[in-house]
Design a protein around this motif. Structure first.
Motif, PDB file in Angstrom:
ATOM      1  N   GLU A   1       4.544   3.430  22.250  1.00 49.16           N
ATOM      2  CA  GLU A   1       5.051   3.122  20.905  1.00 49.16           C
ATOM      3  C   GLU A   1       4.130   2.144  20.184  1.00 49.16           C
ATOM      4  OE1 GLU A   1       8.300   3.823  19.216  1.00 49.16           O
ATOM      5  OE2 GLU A   1       7.881   5.576  20.484  1.00 49.16           O
ATOM      6  N   LEU A   2       3.464   1.333  20.996  1.00 48.74           N
ATOM      7  CA  LEU A   2       2.618   0.284  20.425  1.00 48.74           C
ATOM      8  C   LEU A   2       1.302   0.843  19.894  1.00 48.74           C
ATOM      9  CD1 LEU A   2       2.763  -2.771  20.126  1.00 48.74           C
ATOM     10  CD2 LEU A   2       1.674  -2.985  22.355  1.00 48.74           C
ATOM     11  N   PHE A   3       0.865   1.923  20.462  1.00 46.29           N
ATOM     12  CA  PHE A   3      -0.449   2.458  20.089  1.00 46.29           C
ATOM     13  C   PHE A   3      -0.357   3.455  18.929  1.00 46.29           C
ATOM     14  CE2 PHE A   3      -1.441   0.234  23.816  1.00 46.29           C
ATOM     15  CZ  PHE A   3      -2.781  -0.083  23.715  1.00 46.29           C
ATOM     16  N   GLN A   4       0.110   2.930  17.853  1.00 53.08           N
ATOM     17  CA  GLN A   4       0.220   3.722  16.631  1.00 53.08           C
ATOM     18  C   GLN A   4      -0.840   3.240  15.669  1.00 53.08           C
ATOM     19  OE1 GLN A   4       4.266   3.038  15.404  1.00 53.08           O
ATOM     20  NE2 GLN A   4       4.981   4.789  16.605  1.00 53.08           N
ATOM     21  N   ALA A   5      -1.437   4.185  14.983  1.00 51.04           N
ATOM     22  CA  ALA A   5      -2.540   3.791  14.083  1.00 51.04           C
ATOM     23  C   ALA A   5      -2.299   4.286  12.671  1.00 51.04           C
ATOM     24  CB  ALA A   5      -3.861   4.375  14.595  1.00 51.04           C
ATOM     25  N   VAL A   6      -2.725   3.460  11.737  1.00 47.57           N
ATOM     26  CA  VAL A   6      -2.744   3.862  10.325  1.00 47.57           C
ATOM     27  C   VAL A   6      -4.215   3.925   9.932  1.00 47.57           C
ATOM     28  CG1 VAL A   6      -2.299   3.049   7.982  1.00 47.57           C
ATOM     29  CG2 VAL A   6      -0.492   2.960   9.691  1.00 47.57           C
TER      30      VAL A   6
ATOM     31  N   GLY B   1       2.560  10.328   6.117  1.00 46.44           N
ATOM     32  CA  GLY B   1       3.168   9.503   7.160  1.00 46.44           C
ATOM     33  C   GLY B   1       3.610   8.148   6.643  1.00 46.44           C
ATOM     34  N   LYS B   2       3.669   7.192   7.514  1.00 48.48           N
ATOM     35  CA  LYS B   2       4.090   5.851   7.088  1.00 48.48           C
ATOM     36  C   LYS B   2       3.430   4.815   8.002  1.00 48.48           C
ATOM     37  CE  LYS B   2       8.473   6.479   9.611  1.00 48.48           C
ATOM     38  NZ  LYS B   2       8.143   5.926  10.880  1.00 48.48           N
ATOM     39  N   GLY B   3       3.641   3.562   7.659  1.00 46.43           N
ATOM     40  CA  GLY B   3       3.044   2.493   8.450  1.00 46.43           C
ATOM     41  C   GLY B   3       3.810   2.273   9.745  1.00 46.43           C
ATOM     42  N   PHE B   4       3.139   1.710  10.719  1.00 46.64           N
ATOM     43  CA  PHE B   4       3.862   1.356  11.945  1.00 46.64           C
ATOM     44  C   PHE B   4       4.678   0.102  11.690  1.00 46.64           C
ATOM     45  CE2 PHE B   4      -0.619  -0.048  12.380  1.00 46.64           C
ATOM     46  CZ  PHE B   4      -0.438  -1.419  12.270  1.00 46.64           C
ATOM     47  N   VAL B   5       5.679  -0.095  12.541  1.00 48.56           N
ATOM     48  CA  VAL B   5       6.470  -1.325  12.406  1.00 48.56           C
ATOM     49  C   VAL B   5       6.014  -2.269  13.507  1.00 48.56           C
ATOM     50  CG1 VAL B   5       8.779  -2.325  12.447  1.00 48.56           C
ATOM     51  CG2 VAL B   5       8.407  -0.049  11.444  1.00 48.56           C
ATOM     52  N   HIS B   6       5.430  -3.347  13.090  1.00 50.17           N
ATOM     53  CA  HIS B   6       4.962  -4.332  14.076  1.00 50.17           C
ATOM     54  C   HIS B   6       4.930  -5.679  13.362  1.00 50.17           C
ATOM     55  CE1 HIS B   6       2.956  -5.685  17.699  1.00 50.17           C
ATOM     56  NE2 HIS B   6       2.061  -6.321  16.949  1.00 50.17           N
ATOM     57  N   THR B   7       6.005  -6.391  13.551  1.00 50.38           N
ATOM     58  CA  THR B   7       6.155  -7.643  12.809  1.00 50.38           C
ATOM     59  C   THR B   7       5.418  -8.776  13.504  1.00 50.38           C
ATOM     60  OG1 THR B   7       8.091  -8.248  14.042  1.00 50.38           O
ATOM     61  CG2 THR B   7       8.451  -6.937  12.049  1.00 50.38           C
TER      62      THR B   7
ATOM     63  N   LEU C   1       0.839  -1.199   0.000  1.00 48.84           N
ATOM     64  CA  LEU C   1       0.000   0.000   0.000  1.00 48.84           C
ATOM     65  C   LEU C   1       0.873   1.248   0.000  1.00 48.84           C
ATOM     66  CD1 LEU C   1      -2.489  -1.208   2.759  1.00 48.84           C
ATOM     67  CD2 LEU C   1      -2.757  -1.344   0.276  1.00 48.84           C
ATOM     68  N   THR C   2       0.316   2.317  -0.522  1.00 46.20           N
ATOM     69  CA  THR C   2       1.072   3.570  -0.506  1.00 46.20           C
ATOM     70  C   THR C   2       0.388   4.532   0.460  1.00 46.20           C
ATOM     71  OG1 THR C   2      -0.135   4.209  -2.474  1.00 46.20           O
ATOM     72  CG2 THR C   2       2.102   3.428  -2.800  1.00 46.20           C
ATOM     73  N   PHE C   3       1.197   5.404   0.995  1.00 46.58           N
ATOM     74  CA  PHE C   3       0.697   6.328   2.025  1.00 46.58           C
ATOM     75  C   PHE C   3       0.550   7.734   1.465  1.00 46.58           C
ATOM     76  CE2 PHE C   3       1.982   2.793   4.496  1.00 46.58           C
ATOM     77  CZ  PHE C   3       1.200   2.819   5.644  1.00 46.58           C
TER      78      PHE C   3
ATOM     79  N   GLY D   1       0.094   7.250  10.100  1.00 41.49           N
ATOM     80  CA  GLY D   1       0.050   7.156   8.631  1.00 41.49           C
ATOM     81  C   GLY D   1      -1.375   7.211   8.116  1.00 41.49           C
ATOM     82  N   ILE D   2      -1.518   7.815   6.935  1.00 43.54           N
ATOM     83  CA  ILE D   2      -2.826   7.853   6.271  1.00 43.54           C
ATOM     84  C   ILE D   2      -2.637   7.230   4.888  1.00 43.54           C
ATOM     85  CG2 ILE D   2      -4.662   9.329   5.345  1.00 43.54           C
ATOM     86  CD1 ILE D   2      -3.853  11.378   7.555  1.00 43.54           C
ATOM     87  N   LEU D   3      -3.431   6.215   4.609  1.00 41.31           N
ATOM     88  CA  LEU D   3      -3.271   5.486   3.339  1.00 41.31           C
ATOM     89  C   LEU D   3      -3.848   6.278   2.167  1.00 41.31           C
ATOM     90  CD1 LEU D   3      -4.368   1.927   4.544  1.00 41.31           C
ATOM     91  CD2 LEU D   3      -2.052   2.611   3.869  1.00 41.31           C
ATOM     92  N   GLU D   4      -3.275   6.046   1.008  1.00 47.21           N
ATOM     93  CA  GLU D   4      -3.857   6.581  -0.238  1.00 47.21           C
ATOM     94  C   GLU D   4      -5.176   5.849  -0.461  1.00 47.21           C
ATOM     95  OE1 GLU D   4      -3.018   8.766  -2.487  1.00 47.21           O
ATOM     96  OE2 GLU D   4      -0.839   8.976  -2.626  1.00 47.21           O
ATOM     97  N   PRO D   5      -6.144   6.491  -1.123  1.00 46.74           N
ATOM     98  CA  PRO D   5      -7.394   5.753  -1.412  1.00 46.74           C
ATOM     99  C   PRO D   5      -7.112   4.523  -2.278  1.00 46.74           C
ATOM    100  CG  PRO D   5      -7.607   8.097  -1.930  1.00 46.74           C
ATOM    101  CD  PRO D   5      -6.167   7.845  -1.636  1.00 46.74           C
ATOM    102  N   THR D   6      -7.789   3.432  -1.944  1.00 42.44           N
ATOM    103  CA  THR D   6      -7.585   2.197  -2.709  1.00 42.44           C
ATOM    104  C   THR D   6      -8.862   1.729  -3.399  1.00 42.44           C
ATOM    105  OG1 THR D   6      -8.176   0.833  -0.809  1.00 42.44           O
ATOM    106  CG2 THR D   6      -5.839   1.387  -1.064  1.00 42.44           C
ATOM    107  N   GLY D   7     -10.002   2.318  -3.013  1.00 43.66           N
ATOM    108  CA  GLY D   7     -11.273   1.844  -3.583  1.00 43.66           C
ATOM    109  C   GLY D   7     -11.647   0.487  -3.018  1.00 43.66           C
ATOM    110  N   THR D   8     -11.096   0.140  -1.864  1.00 41.07           N
ATOM    111  CA  THR D   8     -11.418  -1.131  -1.200  1.00 41.07           C
ATOM    112  C   THR D   8     -11.802  -0.824   0.249  1.00 41.07           C
ATOM    113  OG1 THR D   8      -9.245  -1.558  -0.283  1.00 41.07           O
ATOM    114  CG2 THR D   8      -9.563  -2.205  -2.578  1.00 41.07           C
TER     115      THR D   8
END
Lengths: 217, 454
Positions: free
Chosen positions: B190-195, B142-148, B137-139, B234-241
């Motif tokens: 640090e854990l409470f990050q939202a996209v 911002g960007k995505g959180f890191v949580h593997t 996905l593209t943003f 982070g805020i995602l680009e629209p995906t239409g999904t």
């Protein structure tokens, strides 16, 4: 120019028998000639004009107009011939509502082969004195003006024959005289054969030749 | 002046009849085109969303419900799958990537989903009529959180250990202090990050750095987790999904929130595993591996696998029945409208005898009159069709916006070849409808008609 010979037209009557409508032995009109066809109501004046224009086809005989025997042609070819060689002025002028004076004149060329000269409709309307009423619908024109538009429409394709069916029938004497003069002058100016069907003796007297339909049989 | 202008002028001369017949044709065409377009555009939009992953794993139950709940955020969860299953699936040969999903919270009506960062890097956005297919996905900001998956596993294990400790302490203190029960969760900021999805950002006004409190439950009216504000990174680009309509938190954060602790009667490892997962999205190797993973999962008693694209196809097959009925109804509407065109023109024939006779006297062939009347009728069909397609476009846009608001699925339909064919078909059908009055014009007896009018 026009030669009708041994012409016979009849319709089937209600009893199944053929009812004769018109019979004519031999009749001619020369190029540029102007003549009146007279006769009482139902004598066959309009029928004769319709035969000359190719709107009707005789049961028998020759209808030769400008060297073509219309009696031998199919309907579509007679239609084409009429569009290109014959102008028709009707008693009540039969202009179409919803079309301006100029458009009514232009209608005269729609079904002929080839494109009309640009501006010809306007020229003709100018010539009949209606240059200032070109965009008027027929309903906004006087009866005399409608007659002029009808004449302009009949001239659109530069016909060799001009047929007029009671062209003054719905006009007052003054307008009638004007329209008649216009018809004759135009025909003379363009060397057009003019045949005018009328029941009016005065109108007939204006023509150098006058034939009684009843006498042609 | 020429024949087309005569036709247009004739239509203009009867504005009311022209308008009414055009509108009646347009309604039928609009219904036909809108039903077809909506179905195709919806299916295409839903398929595009179904393509986010090739396989979906969830609790046993309805395959369609699992797909709708996990991918489209519709309906209720059928239950959880055990966490252990996720670990097992991750390690299965042929699984390229996996995104665990925990659903159950919301913010102002938008679902909050606990995921790992593979969601941002690995899900597949299929082309399906849009630009190009893309992986990840593209943003917009911002960007995505890191949580593997590893982070998630550690948190899960820490929690289990912590809970075991608490249970021991509670046993020791039993009978002495019952009010001392508390949760010592590791509320790591640090854990409470939202996209957030594009539509969520647009509708809620959540911007980068904004903090919000998730609500427990998916209705959005339950109490807030006021212990755990999440920060938008982070805020995602629209995906239409449906991705556009969701908020994503690290799945580990889900498990440390108050209210998500195990409750009485919940058994670790089963369908009511309090810290199980709602679903797992899988990317698998196509062919033998994918089929094998699918089969093996479906052989289990505690989980099942579905192919979302197959489920969506099945859904639209069901919907298609209603769609077919509507299409037939719209065909009938078009047919009735065309009959209306025929009757409207036929009714003018008597009054137009003079007009036809004049045209014949001016040299028009019978065939020309036939052509004029058929053209009038065809033109009414054409204008009606064109207006109908315009109405259908507006209808699709409005309904598409509703579908998008409800599901996030972009329902977009642009006029294409099928619409051109439809327009052509309606025009030709209208021309045929015009044949009946045209024959009346064709049969006009000129001399008789002129005489009767003079």
């Amino acid at each position: 120019m026009i030669h009708l010979q041994n012409l016979r037209l009849s319709y089937p009557g209600p009893d199944g028998q053929e009812a004769p409508v018109l019979a004519l032995r031999d009749w001619r009109a020369a190029r540029g000639e102007q003549l009146a066809l007279v006769g009482g109501s139902g004598s066959g004046k309009t029928t004769l004009l319709n035969l000359i224009s190719g709107l009707l086809k005789p049961n028998q005989g020759v209808v030769e107009v400008a060297g073509t025997d219309l009696a031998t042609l199919g309907e579509a070819r007679r239609d084409r011939f009429r569009a290109e060689h014959i102008g028709y002025v009707f008693q009540s002028f039969h202009l179409l509502d919803g079309f301006s004076a100029r458009e009514n004149v232009e209608l005269g060329a729609v079904f002929a082969q080839g494109k009309p000269e640009p501006g010809r409709a306007a020229e003709l309307l100018e010539a009949v004195g209606l240059g200032h009423r070109m965009n008027y619908p027929p309903s906004k024109l006087s009866v005399g003006q409608q007659a002029r538009v009808s004449l302009a429409r009949a001239l659109m394709n530069k016909p060799e024959v001009l047929l007029a069916d009671e062209p003054t029938g719905s006009l007052d004497p003054e307008n009638a005289a004007q329209v008649l003069a216009l018809l004759r002058d135009t025909a003379e100016a363009h060397n057009i054969t003019l045949i005018c069907a009328t029941h009016d003796r005065e109108v007939a007297d204006a023509f150098p030749r006058c034939d009684r339909v009843e006498d042609l049989a | 002046m020429n024949a087309p202008r005569i036709v247009l002028r004739n239509l203009k001369r009867r504005p009311l009849a022209t308008m009414l017949t055009t509108m009646s044709v347009s309604l039928g065409v609009a219904l036909f085109a809108a039903v077809g377009n909506l179905r195709e555009a919806s299916e295409s939009g839903f398929q595009r969303s179904a393509g986010l992953c090739d396989t979906l794993v969830g609790a046993k139950g309805s395959t369609l419900e699992l797909t709708l709940n996990a991918l489209y955020h519709m309906g209720q969860s059928q239950g959880n799958i055990p966490y252990s299953l996720y670990e097992e699936v991750r390690a299965t040969p042929g699984v390229l990537w996996s995104v665990p999903m925990a659903l159950g919270d919301s913010y102002r009506g938008y679902r909050i989903i606990g995921v790992t960062d593979d969601l941002f890097g690995r899900v597949h956005l299929s082309a399906a009529g849009r630009e190009e297919a893309q992986e990840g996905l593209t943003f917009a900001e911002g960007k995505g959180f890191v949580h593997t998956a590893g982070d998630f596993v550690h948190i899960k294990e820490d929690l289990a250990a912590q809970e075991a400790e608490e249970a021991e302490e509670e046993a020791e203190e039993e009978g002495n202090d019952h009010s001392g029960h508390h949760h010592a969760h590791n509320h790591d900021a640090e854990l409470f990050q939202a996209v957030v999805g594009a539509r969520v950002a647009e509708e809620t006004g959540l911007r980068l750095g904004a903090e919000f409190f998730p609500s427990h439950g998916v209705s959005g009216v339950s109490e807030e987790h006021d212990d755990a504000p999440a920060t938008v990174v982070g805020i995602l680009e629209p995906t239409g999904t449906p991705l556009d309509r969701a908020i994503y938190l690290p799945i580990g954060a889900y498990y440390v929130m108050d209210g998500h602790e195990p409750q009485e009667g919940m058994v670790e490892g089963g369908a009511r595993d309090p810290r199980g997962l709602s679903a797992v999205m899988l990317g698998t190797k196509a062919g033998f591996y994918r089929a094998g993973i699918y089969r093996n999962l479906n052989d289990r008693l505690d989980a099942m696998a579905v192919y979302p694209s197959v489920e969506v196809r099945k859904l639209f097959e069901i919907v298609g029945t209603g769609d077919l009925v509507l299409r037939w109804i719209s065909v009938l509407v078009v047919v009735v409208a065309l009959l209306g065109v025929m009757v409207a023109i036929y009714n003018t024939m008597g009054a137009r005898r003079k007009e036809f006779a004049i045209l014949r006297a001016l040299g028009a062939r019978r065939r020309s009159l036939l052509g004029l009347v058929v053209s009038e009728s065809a033109l009414l069909g054409f204008f009606g069709g064109l207006l109908g397609l315009l109405l259908a476009g507006i209808l699709v846009m409005l309904v598409g916006e509703q579908v998008r608001a409800l599901t996030g699925v972009a329902v977009e339909a642009w006029p294409g070849l099928p619409e051109l064919w439809l327009l052509l078909a309606v025009t030709v059908a209208a021309a045929f409808a015009g044949l009946v009055p045209a024959m009346a014009a064709y049969r006009t007896e000129t001399a008789h008609a002129l005489a009767s009018q003079s």
